[in-house]
Scaffold this motif. Structure first.
Motif, PDB file in Angstrom:
ATOM      1  N   PRO A 109      -3.880  64.558 -11.591  1.00  0.00           N
ATOM      2  CA  PRO A 109      -4.857  64.548 -10.499  1.00  0.00           C
ATOM      3  C   PRO A 109      -4.349  65.236  -9.228  1.00  0.00           C
ATOM      4  CG  PRO A 109      -3.919  62.372 -10.780  1.00  0.00           C
ATOM      5  CD  PRO A 109      -3.417  63.217 -11.925  1.00  0.00           C
ATOM      6  N   GLU A 110      -3.039  65.426  -9.124  1.00  0.00           N
ATOM      7  CA  GLU A 110      -2.478  66.081  -7.935  1.00  0.00           C
ATOM      8  C   GLU A 110      -2.585  67.601  -8.014  1.00  0.00           C
ATOM      9  OE1 GLU A 110       0.820  65.831 -10.929  1.00  0.00           O
ATOM     10  OE2 GLU A 110      -0.728  64.466 -10.242  1.00  0.00           O
ATOM     11  N   CYS A 111      -3.055  68.113  -9.128  1.00  0.00           N
ATOM     12  CA  CYS A 111      -3.207  69.554  -9.312  1.00  0.00           C
ATOM     13  C   CYS A 111      -4.688  69.932  -9.243  1.00  0.00           C
ATOM     14  CB  CYS A 111      -2.650  69.981 -10.668  1.00  0.00           C
ATOM     15  SG  CYS A 111      -0.883  69.669 -10.850  1.00  0.00           S
ATOM     16  N   ILE A 112      -4.931  71.086  -8.620  1.00  0.00           N
ATOM     17  CA  ILE A 112      -6.314  71.556  -8.507  1.00  0.00           C
ATOM     18  C   ILE A 112      -6.389  73.028  -8.896  1.00  0.00           C
ATOM     19  CG2 ILE A 112      -7.004  69.909  -6.713  1.00  0.00           C
ATOM     20  CD1 ILE A 112      -6.595  72.186  -4.668  1.00  0.00           C
ATOM     21  N   ALA A 113      -7.562  73.435  -9.355  1.00  0.00           N
ATOM     22  CA  ALA A 113      -7.770  74.842  -9.672  1.00  0.00           C
ATOM     23  C   ALA A 113      -7.703  75.638  -8.379  1.00  0.00           C
ATOM     24  CB  ALA A 113      -9.126  75.038 -10.345  1.00  0.00           C
ATOM     25  N   LEU A 114      -7.174  76.853  -8.472  1.00  0.00           N
ATOM     26  CA  LEU A 114      -7.089  77.700  -7.280  1.00  0.00           C
ATOM     27  C   LEU A 114      -8.476  77.990  -6.726  1.00  0.00           C
ATOM     28  CD1 LEU A 114      -4.311  80.239  -8.259  1.00  0.00           C
ATOM     29  CD2 LEU A 114      -4.132  78.224  -6.806  1.00  0.00           C
ATOM     30  N   GLU A 115      -9.397  78.276  -7.576  1.00  0.00           N
ATOM     31  CA  GLU A 115     -10.794  78.495  -7.228  1.00  0.00           C
ATOM     32  C   GLU A 115     -11.606  77.747  -8.266  1.00  0.00           C
ATOM     33  OE1 GLU A 115     -11.921  80.210  -4.612  1.00  0.00           O
ATOM     34  OE2 GLU A 115      -9.950  80.939  -3.995  1.00  0.00           O
ATOM     35  N   MET A 116     -12.778  77.292  -7.896  1.00  0.00           N
ATOM     36  CA  MET A 116     -13.597  76.560  -8.853  1.00  0.00           C
ATOM     37  C   MET A 116     -13.835  77.381 -10.114  1.00  0.00           C
ATOM     38  SD  MET A 116     -14.815  73.873  -9.678  1.00  0.00           S
ATOM     39  CE  MET A 116     -16.016  72.617  -9.566  1.00  0.00           C
ATOM     40  N   GLU A 119     -18.839  74.883 -23.861  1.00  0.00           N
ATOM     41  CA  GLU A 119     -18.957  74.159 -22.596  1.00  0.00           C
ATOM     42  C   GLU A 119     -18.550  72.699 -22.742  1.00  0.00           C
ATOM     43  OE1 GLU A 119     -22.336  73.142 -19.230  1.00  0.00           O
ATOM     44  OE2 GLU A 119     -22.733  74.687 -20.718  1.00  0.00           O
ATOM     45  N   ASN A 120     -18.947  72.066 -23.838  1.00  0.00           N
ATOM     46  CA  ASN A 120     -18.565  70.671 -24.077  1.00  0.00           C
ATOM     47  C   ASN A 120     -17.057  70.530 -24.267  1.00  0.00           C
ATOM     48  OD1 ASN A 120     -21.191  69.685 -23.888  1.00  0.00           O
ATOM     49  ND2 ASN A 120     -21.578  69.965 -26.078  1.00  0.00           N
ATOM     50  N   LEU A 121     -16.457  71.422 -25.060  1.00  0.00           N
ATOM     51  CA  LEU A 121     -15.005  71.368 -25.274  1.00  0.00           C
ATOM     52  C   LEU A 121     -14.242  71.607 -23.977  1.00  0.00           C
ATOM     53  CD1 LEU A 121     -14.769  73.357 -28.632  1.00  0.00           C
ATOM     54  CD2 LEU A 121     -14.347  70.908 -28.313  1.00  0.00           C
ATOM     55  N   LEU A 122     -14.692  72.580 -23.187  1.00  0.00           N
ATOM     56  CA  LEU A 122     -14.034  72.881 -21.919  1.00  0.00           C
ATOM     57  C   LEU A 122     -14.132  71.698 -20.962  1.00  0.00           C
ATOM     58  CD1 LEU A 122     -12.510  74.931 -20.194  1.00  0.00           C
ATOM     59  CD2 LEU A 122     -14.729  75.836 -19.465  1.00  0.00           C
ATOM     60  N   ASN A 123     -15.295  71.061 -20.891  1.00  0.00           N
ATOM     61  CA  ASN A 123     -15.452  69.890 -20.036  1.00  0.00           C
ATOM     62  C   ASN A 123     -14.517  68.768 -20.449  1.00  0.00           C
ATOM     63  OD1 ASN A 123     -17.323  70.928 -18.244  1.00  0.00           O
ATOM     64  ND2 ASN A 123     -19.070  70.280 -19.482  1.00  0.00           N
ATOM     65  N   GLU A 124     -14.394  68.531 -21.755  1.00  0.00           N
ATOM     66  CA  GLU A 124     -13.468  67.509 -22.247  1.00  0.00           C
ATOM     67  C   GLU A 124     -12.036  67.833 -21.841  1.00  0.00           C
ATOM     68  OE1 GLU A 124     -13.802  66.574 -26.424  1.00  0.00           O
ATOM     69  OE2 GLU A 124     -15.993  66.674 -26.315  1.00  0.00           O
ATOM     70  N   LEU A 125     -11.648  69.086 -22.014  1.00  0.00           N
ATOM     71  CA  LEU A 125     -10.299  69.520 -21.673  1.00  0.00           C
ATOM     72  C   LEU A 125     -10.028  69.374 -20.176  1.00  0.00           C
ATOM     73  CD1 LEU A 125      -7.651  70.868 -22.633  1.00  0.00           C
ATOM     74  CD2 LEU A 125      -8.746  73.047 -22.176  1.00  0.00           C
ATOM     75  N   LEU A 126     -10.964  69.832 -19.342  1.00  0.00           N
ATOM     76  CA  LEU A 126     -10.776  69.746 -17.895  1.00  0.00           C
ATOM     77  C   LEU A 126     -10.757  68.295 -17.417  1.00  0.00           C
ATOM     78  CD1 LEU A 126     -13.024  72.717 -16.740  1.00  0.00           C
ATOM     79  CD2 LEU A 126     -10.520  72.643 -16.856  1.00  0.00           C
ATOM     80  N   ASN A 127     -11.575  67.438 -18.009  1.00  0.00           N
ATOM     81  CA  ASN A 127     -11.554  66.016 -17.652  1.00  0.00           C
ATOM     82  C   ASN A 127     -10.217  65.391 -18.032  1.00  0.00           C
ATOM     83  OD1 ASN A 127     -14.129  65.921 -16.517  1.00  0.00           O
ATOM     84  ND2 ASN A 127     -15.100  65.457 -18.475  1.00  0.00           N
ATOM     85  N   PHE A 128      -9.676  65.764 -19.183  1.00  0.00           N
ATOM     86  CA  PHE A 128      -8.370  65.278 -19.604  1.00  0.00           C
ATOM     87  C   PHE A 128      -7.289  65.726 -18.623  1.00  0.00           C
ATOM     88  CE2 PHE A 128      -4.403  66.001 -21.965  1.00  0.00           C
ATOM     89  CZ  PHE A 128      -4.138  64.700 -22.376  1.00  0.00           C
ATOM     90  N   LEU A 129      -7.309  67.010 -18.256  1.00  0.00           N
ATOM     91  CA  LEU A 129      -6.325  67.517 -17.300  1.00  0.00           C
ATOM     92  C   LEU A 129      -6.422  66.782 -15.974  1.00  0.00           C
ATOM     93  CD1 LEU A 129      -6.449  71.389 -17.876  1.00  0.00           C
ATOM     94  CD2 LEU A 129      -4.627  69.803 -18.538  1.00  0.00           C
ATOM     95  N   PHE A 130      -7.623  66.555 -15.492  1.00  0.00           N
ATOM     96  CA  PHE A 130      -7.793  65.867 -14.212  1.00  0.00           C
ATOM     97  C   PHE A 130      -7.217  64.450 -14.259  1.00  0.00           C
ATOM     98  CE2 PHE A 130     -10.217  63.286 -11.162  1.00  0.00           C
ATOM     99  CZ  PHE A 130      -9.852  63.955 -10.002  1.00  0.00           C
ATOM    100  N   LYS A 131      -7.350  63.778 -15.408  1.00  0.00           N
ATOM    101  CA  LYS A 131      -6.831  62.412 -15.540  1.00  0.00           C
ATOM    102  C   LYS A 131      -5.313  62.383 -15.525  1.00  0.00           C
ATOM    103  CE  LYS A 131     -10.770  60.591 -18.018  1.00  0.00           C
ATOM    104  NZ  LYS A 131     -11.297  60.154 -19.317  1.00  0.00           N
ATOM    105  N   ILE A 132      -4.671  63.366 -16.170  1.00  0.00           N
ATOM    106  CA  ILE A 132      -3.209  63.302 -16.276  1.00  0.00           C
ATOM    107  C   ILE A 132      -2.493  64.015 -15.139  1.00  0.00           C
ATOM    108  CG2 ILE A 132      -3.238  62.988 -18.767  1.00  0.00           C
ATOM    109  CD1 ILE A 132      -2.327  65.926 -18.983  1.00  0.00           C
TER     110      ILE A 132
END
Length: 94
Positions: free
Chosen positions: A33-40, A18-31
Motif C-alpha cells: 500500500p505504500e507504493c503508488i503508480a507513477l501515473e494512473m 480487464e478483470n484479471l488486471l483489476n485482480e492483480l492491481l487489487n492484490f498489489l495494493f493490498k501487499i
C-alpha cells in the motif's frame, strides 16, 4: 470467422483482461500500500517486455515506493521493486 464474431471475441478477451488486471492491481495494493503508480495510466499498462530490467519477471509496472521511482516486477518467486540503476529488493514471496 466473420467480422462480427471477431469483434465479439475481442470484446470478451478485453473484458477478461480487464478483470484479471483489476485482480492483480487489487492484490498489489493490498501487499504494497505504500507504493503508488507513477501515473494512473501507468498502473493500467503493464510492461510485458521485462528484458531491460535486471529482475527477470513476467510483468512490470512503473511505480514509486517509499520515495523511489522504479518498477514493481512480478516473477515466479515473488514481487520485487527495482530502481533504474538495476538494484532490486524482494518485497513479497509466493
Amino acid at each position: 470467422m466473420d467480422i462480427i464474431n471477431k469483434a465479439k471475441r475481442m470484446r470478451d478477451i478485453g473484458n477478461e483482461y480487464e478483470n484479471l488486471l483489476n485482480e492483480l492491481l487489487n492484490f498489489l495494493f493490498k501487499i504494497i500500500p505504500e507504493c503508488i503508480a507513477l501515473e494512473m495510466e501507468d498502473s493500467l499498462i503493464p510492461i510485458y517486455s521485462t528484458s531491460v530490467l535486471k529482475t527477470k519477471g513476467i510483468l512490470a509496472f512503473p511505480y514509486k515506493c517509499k520515495g523511489e521511482i522504479g518498477y514493481i516486477v512480478l516473477t515466479q518467486e515473488g514481487i520485487f521493486f527495482e530502481i533504474p540503476n538495476g538494484e532490486s529488493r524482494k518485497i513479497y514471496s509466493f
